[in-house]
Design a protein around this motif. Structure first.
Motif, PDB file in Angstrom:
ATOM      1  N   THR A 125     -82.462  75.558  55.573  1.00 31.47           N
ATOM      2  CA  THR A 125     -83.030  76.930  55.275  1.00 31.47           C
ATOM      3  C   THR A 125     -84.291  76.640  55.884  1.00 31.47           C
ATOM      4  O   THR A 125     -84.907  75.721  56.108  1.00 31.47           O
ATOM      5  N   PRO A 126     -84.992  78.096  56.127  1.00 35.96           N
ATOM      6  CA  PRO A 126     -86.329  77.903  56.694  1.00 35.96           C
ATOM      7  C   PRO A 126     -87.109  76.962  55.758  1.00 35.96           C
ATOM      8  O   PRO A 126     -87.178  76.969  54.547  1.00 35.96           O
ATOM      9  N   SER A 127     -88.252  76.268  56.251  1.00 36.04           N
ATOM     10  CA  SER A 127     -88.932  75.126  55.694  1.00 36.04           C
ATOM     11  C   SER A 127     -89.885  75.776  54.594  1.00 36.04           C
ATOM     12  O   SER A 127     -90.051  74.975  53.813  1.00 36.04           O
ATOM     13  N   ASP A 128     -90.228  76.791  54.607  1.00 32.87           N
ATOM     14  CA  ASP A 128     -91.025  77.553  53.587  1.00 32.87           C
ATOM     15  C   ASP A 128     -90.331  78.151  52.271  1.00 32.87           C
ATOM     16  O   ASP A 128     -90.836  78.706  51.495  1.00 32.87           O
ATOM     17  N   ARG A 129     -88.988  78.033  52.554  1.00 37.03           N
ATOM     18  CA  ARG A 129     -88.095  78.554  51.237  1.00 37.03           C
ATOM     19  C   ARG A 129     -87.127  77.662  50.682  1.00 37.03           C
ATOM     20  O   ARG A 129     -86.170  78.135  50.025  1.00 37.03           O
ATOM     21  N   GLU A 130     -87.208  76.507  50.980  1.00 41.15           N
ATOM     22  CA  GLU A 130     -86.215  75.484  50.394  1.00 41.15           C
ATOM     23  C   GLU A 130     -86.178  75.423  48.545  1.00 41.15           C
ATOM     24  O   GLU A 130     -85.130  75.488  48.229  1.00 41.15           O
ATOM     25  N   ASP A 131     -87.316  75.572  48.362  1.00 36.91           N
ATOM     26  CA  ASP A 131     -87.265  75.643  46.885  1.00 36.91           C
ATOM     27  C   ASP A 131     -86.853  77.022  46.257  1.00 36.91           C
ATOM     28  O   ASP A 131     -85.902  76.753  45.262  1.00 36.91           O
ATOM     29  N   GLU A 132     -87.083  77.865  46.726  1.00 36.34           N
ATOM     30  CA  GLU A 132     -86.867  79.226  46.493  1.00 36.34           C
ATOM     31  C   GLU A 132     -85.413  79.359  46.523  1.00 36.34           C
ATOM     32  O   GLU A 132     -84.457  79.682  45.380  1.00 36.34           O
ATOM     33  N   LEU A 133     -84.597  78.856  47.577  1.00 36.43           N
ATOM     34  CA  LEU A 133     -83.252  79.130  47.822  1.00 36.43           C
ATOM     35  C   LEU A 133     -82.380  78.139  47.272  1.00 36.43           C
ATOM     36  O   LEU A 133     -81.320  78.464  46.930  1.00 36.43           O
ATOM     37  N   ALA A 134     -83.132  76.697  46.989  1.00 37.79           N
ATOM     38  CA  ALA A 134     -82.232  75.719  46.212  1.00 37.79           C
ATOM     39  C   ALA A 134     -82.119  76.270  44.802  1.00 37.79           C
ATOM     40  O   ALA A 134     -81.188  76.078  44.042  1.00 37.79           O
ATOM     41  N   SER A 135     -83.024  77.020  44.285  1.00 36.36           N
ATOM     42  CA  SER A 135     -83.128  77.468  42.906  1.00 36.36           C
ATOM     43  C   SER A 135     -82.195  78.659  42.749  1.00 36.36           C
ATOM     44  O   SER A 135     -81.463  78.417  41.778  1.00 36.36           O
ATOM     45  N   MET A 136     -82.172  79.425  43.615  1.00 34.76           N
ATOM     46  CA  MET A 136     -81.422  80.468  43.637  1.00 34.76           C
ATOM     47  C   MET A 136     -79.648  80.127  43.692  1.00 34.76           C
ATOM     48  O   MET A 136     -79.150  80.541  42.783  1.00 34.76           O
ATOM     49  N   VAL A 137     -79.567  79.083  44.425  1.00 34.56           N
ATOM     50  CA  VAL A 137     -78.304  78.697  44.600  1.00 34.56           C
ATOM     51  C   VAL A 137     -77.915  77.843  43.132  1.00 34.56           C
ATOM     52  O   VAL A 137     -76.846  78.299  42.608  1.00 34.56           O
ATOM     53  N   GLY A 138     -78.724  77.025  42.843  1.00 33.97           N
ATOM     54  CA  GLY A 138     -78.285  76.319  41.583  1.00 33.97           C
ATOM     55  C   GLY A 138     -78.229  76.959  40.474  1.00 33.97           C
ATOM     56  O   GLY A 138     -77.359  76.889  39.553  1.00 33.97           O
ATOM     57  N   ASP A 139     -79.283  78.204  40.063  1.00 35.34           N
ATOM     58  CA  ASP A 139     -79.302  78.482  38.857  1.00 35.34           C
ATOM     59  C   ASP A 139     -78.458  79.850  38.908  1.00 35.34           C
ATOM     60  O   ASP A 139     -77.623  80.016  37.960  1.00 35.34           O
ATOM     61  N   ASN A 140     -78.607  80.781  39.929  1.00 36.55           N
ATOM     62  CA  ASN A 140     -77.850  82.199  40.177  1.00 36.55           C
ATOM     63  C   ASN A 140     -76.541  81.924  40.298  1.00 36.55           C
ATOM     64  O   ASN A 140     -75.719  82.941  40.046  1.00 36.55           O
ATOM     65  N   ILE A 141     -76.055  80.988  41.038  1.00 29.90           N
ATOM     66  CA  ILE A 141     -74.712  80.823  41.590  1.00 29.90           C
ATOM     67  C   ILE A 141     -73.901  79.718  40.462  1.00 29.90           C
ATOM     68  O   ILE A 141     -73.058  80.228  39.961  1.00 29.90           O
ATOM     69  N   TYR A 142     -74.615  78.746  40.516  1.00 30.27           N
ATOM     70  CA  TYR A 142     -73.792  77.444  39.965  1.00 30.27           C
ATOM     71  C   TYR A 142     -74.003  77.435  38.559  1.00 30.27           C
ATOM     72  O   TYR A 142     -72.887  77.466  37.629  1.00 30.27           O
ATOM     73  N   SER A 143     -75.237  77.590  37.873  1.00 28.09           N
ATOM     74  CA  SER A 143     -75.372  77.497  36.310  1.00 28.09           C
ATOM     75  C   SER A 143     -74.643  78.874  35.884  1.00 28.09           C
ATOM     76  O   SER A 143     -74.153  78.915  34.868  1.00 28.09           O
ATOM     77  N   ALA A 144     -75.051  79.859  36.549  1.00 31.53           N
ATOM     78  CA  ALA A 144     -74.403  81.047  36.087  1.00 31.53           C
ATOM     79  C   ALA A 144     -72.934  80.991  36.036  1.00 31.53           C
ATOM     80  O   ALA A 144     -72.226  81.691  35.105  1.00 31.53           O
ATOM     81  N   GLY A 145     -72.367  80.404  37.074  1.00 29.92           N
ATOM     82  CA  GLY A 145     -70.963  80.256  37.201  1.00 29.92           C
ATOM     83  C   GLY A 145     -70.324  79.479  35.986  1.00 29.92           C
ATOM     84  O   GLY A 145     -69.237  79.751  35.128  1.00 29.92           O
ATOM     85  N   PHE A 146     -71.159  78.351  35.752  1.00 40.17           N
ATOM     86  CA  PHE A 146     -70.565  77.443  34.502  1.00 40.17           C
ATOM     87  C   PHE A 146     -70.632  78.191  33.320  1.00 40.17           C
ATOM     88  O   PHE A 146     -69.907  78.171  32.369  1.00 40.17           O
TER      89      PHE A 146
END
Length: 158
Positions: A125-146
């Protein structure tokens, strides 16, 4: 960090896991369907497998729309009923997740007939968006899926 070949991109790894109060076979029956996530994941509005292929055929592509109107395409890379696992990659997405590959695996927790679920991915991902997009994937996709599967399994058990 390894280079992705994309200027200014950084490799990100996201791992989330949970324990579900259901037997591994029951959870697998729900998540195994590569085209079934619109039945349980709150972010997914609708989904279809392209070319009429079966949803458990390695190589099949699902095209789905999120609740926000975004459209994505993902391809099933592996599926193992023995290991209760599958791997998939993103082909098309409006979000800057490049070289995205994710893996879901269920493990039986045998002393209480529970399920341990691990969902992980790696992507650039773009170097200035790692934390934002990691959080989006982990929280909004994976944790929400759980949470959604947990609620789905409770409804099934009732």
């Amino acid at each position: 960090m390894p280079s992705s070949g994309i200027s200014g991109a950084e490799m990100v790894r996201v791992i989330r896991s949970t324990v579900l109060q259901a037997p591994v076979e029951a959870v697998w029956d729900v998540i195994r369907d590569f085209n079934g996530h619109d039945q349980w994941h709150p972010a997914v509005a609708n989904s279809q497998i392209e070319r009429g292929n079966p949803s458990d055929m390695v190589g099949c592509v699902r095209r789905f729309r999120l609740e926000d109107g975004s459209e994505l395409r993902e391809q099933l890379l592996t599926l193992s009923d023995i290991e209760f696992s599958f791997t998939y990659c993103l082909l098309d997405t409006p979000i800057p997740l490049y070289n995205y590959v994710a893996h879901c695996r269920l493990f039986p927790v045998t002393d209480d007939d529970l399920t341990f679920w691990e969902w992980e991915s790696r992507f650039d991902t773009p170097s200035d968006r790692e934390d934002e997009l990691a959080s989006m994937v982990g929280d909004n996709i994976y944790s929400a899926g759980f949470d959604a599967i947990r609620a789905h399994m409770e409804l099934e058990a009732a």
